[in-house]
Design an enzyme around this catalytic site. Structure first.
Site, PDB file in Angstrom:
ATOM      1  N   ASN A   1       0.826  -1.212   0.000  1.00 39.21           N
ATOM      2  CA  ASN A   1       0.000   0.000   0.000  1.00 39.21           C
ATOM      3  C   ASN A   1       0.859   1.260   0.000  1.00 39.21           C
ATOM      4  O   ASN A   1       0.503   2.259  -0.630  1.00 39.21           O
ATOM      5  CB  ASN A   1      -0.978  -0.018   1.178  1.00 39.21           C
TER       6      ASN A   1
ATOM      7  N   HIS B   1      -8.212  -1.128   6.587  1.00 38.92           N
ATOM      8  CA  HIS B   1      -8.557  -2.434   7.156  1.00 38.92           C
ATOM      9  C   HIS B   1      -9.186  -3.316   6.076  1.00 38.92           C
ATOM     10  O   HIS B   1     -10.090  -2.869   5.364  1.00 38.92           O
ATOM     11  CB  HIS B   1      -9.507  -2.266   8.342  1.00 38.92           C
TER      12      HIS B   1
HETATM   13  C1  GRF Z   1      -3.352  -4.755   4.147  1.00 39.46           C
HETATM   14  O1  GRF Z   1      -4.217  -5.788   3.757  1.00 39.46           O
HETATM   15  C2  GRF Z   1      -4.021  -3.866   5.161  1.00 39.46           C
HETATM   16  O2  GRF Z   1      -5.399  -3.734   4.973  1.00 39.46           O
HETATM   17  C3  GRF Z   1      -3.756  -4.616   6.438  1.00 39.46           C
HETATM   18  O3  GRF Z   1      -2.442  -5.097   6.283  1.00 39.46           O
HETATM   19  C4  GRF Z   1      -2.158  -5.291   4.900  1.00 39.46           C
HETATM   20  C5  GRF Z   1      -0.884  -4.556   4.591  1.00 39.46           C
HETATM   21  O4  GRF Z   1      -0.379  -4.852   3.342  1.00 39.46           O
HETATM   22  N1  GRF Z   1      -3.970  -3.775   7.586  1.00 39.46           N
HETATM   23  P1  GRF Z   1       0.901  -4.084   2.795  1.00 39.46           P
HETATM   24  O5  GRF Z   1       1.994  -4.142   3.859  1.00 39.46           O
HETATM   25  O6  GRF Z   1       0.505  -2.676   2.462  1.00 39.46           O
HETATM   26  O7  GRF Z   1       1.308  -4.862   1.577  1.00 39.46           O
END
Ligand code: GRF
Length: 204
Positions: A17, A112
Site C-alpha cells: 500500500n 482495514h
Molecule cells: C493490508 O491488507 C491492510 O489492509 C492490512 O495489512 C495489509 C498490509 O499490506 N492492515 P501491505 O503491507 O501494504 O502490503
C-alpha cells in the site's frame, strides 16, 4: 494547485500500500508528500520503497514496543521533525496510543481489509473467508482508541465468488486497497472531508 499534503506512512510488512501511494505521487496523480516512513520492524520489506526514493525512515523493534507509550513518544518526536499533517497507517500492526492520537486529532488514518464493523482484528481476510460471507471488502477509517472502530471514511465491497480461494480473495482485497487508499488521501489533500458533530465523516 495547493501545497502537497505532508504525511508519514506507518508500516509493518510488505508495504504494497505504501508502494501504491508512492506510485500515484510519482505519476502526478496524488497531491501528497510522504515526508517519512516508520516501520514497527526493522526487517519490514516496505522500507525498501522509501529507501529507493530517498525518503527518510525510522525503524523500531519489538523491545521498544514493550512500553507502547515510549514507542509512540519516539514516533511523535519524529513526526514533528518531519512536519506531517496526517499519519497514514498502511499495514501497521501496532496499536497507536492516546499520545499519538491526541497529537493528531482525527488525523490518523487506517486501512482495514474488511467491511467494518465486520471482521475486526488482524486476520480479517481469513475470518471473512472462513465465515462464508459472500461480500467482504476494504475500509479506510480514522483511528481512535478502540481498535478498528474510528469514523469510517470510505468502503469498497469485494465479492467472494464460488471459485475464490483464500489466496485469490487476498489478491482481490489488495487490488482494491491499492486503488482506494490513494483515492481517500487525495480527498484529504483536497480538504474534501470533515467529521460532523455526529462524529460521522462527510464530504463537502
Ligand atoms: C493490508 O491488507 C491492510 O489492509 C492490512 O495489512 C495489509 C498490509 O499490506 N492492515 P501491505 O503491507 O501494504 O502490503
Amino acid at each position: 494547485m495547493a501545497e502537497p499534503l505532508p504525511i508519514a506512512v506507518l508500516i509493518s510488512g510488505t508495504g504494497s500500500n505504501l508502494k501504491a501511494i508512492l506510485d500515484c505521487i510519482t505519476e502526478g496523480n496524488l497531491n501528497v508528500c510522504v515526508k517519512g516512513v516508520i516501520a514497527s520492524r526493522p526487517e519490514a520489506k516496505g522500507l525498501q520503497y522509501a529507501n529507493d526514493l530517498h525518503i527518510p525512515t525510522l525503524s523500531l523493534n519489538k523491545d521498544i514496543y514493550q512500553d507502547p507509550l515510549q514507542a509512540d513518544s519516539v514516533i511523535l518526536t519524529t513526526l514533528q521533525e518531519w512536519g506531517v499533517d496526517y499519519v497514514v497507517m498502511a499495514g501497521y500492526m501496532r496499536k497507536v496510543t492516546p499520545l499519538l492520537l491526541n497529537a493528531f486529532p482525527d488525523r490518523v488514518v487506517n486501512l482495514h481489509p474488511s467491511l467494518l464493523p465486520s471482521f475486526k482484528g488482524a486476520h480479517a481476510i481469513y475470518d471473512a473467508f472462513d465465515a462464508g460471507v459472500k461480500v467482504t471488502g476494504v475500509t479506510v477509517h480514522f483511528a481512535n482508541e478502540e481498535y478498528d472502530k474510528g469514523p469510517i471514511i470510505a468502503q469498497e465491497p469485494v465479492r467472494i465468488e464460488e471459485q475464490d480461494t483464500l489466496e485469490s480473495l487476498e489478491k482481490k482485497i489488495h487490488a482494491v486497497e491499492h486503488e482506494l487508499y490513494p483515492r481517500v488521501l487525495a480527498q484529504l489533500a483536497a480538504g474534501a472531508l470533515y467529521i460532523g458533530e455526529d462524529r460521522k465523516v462527510h464530504h463537502g
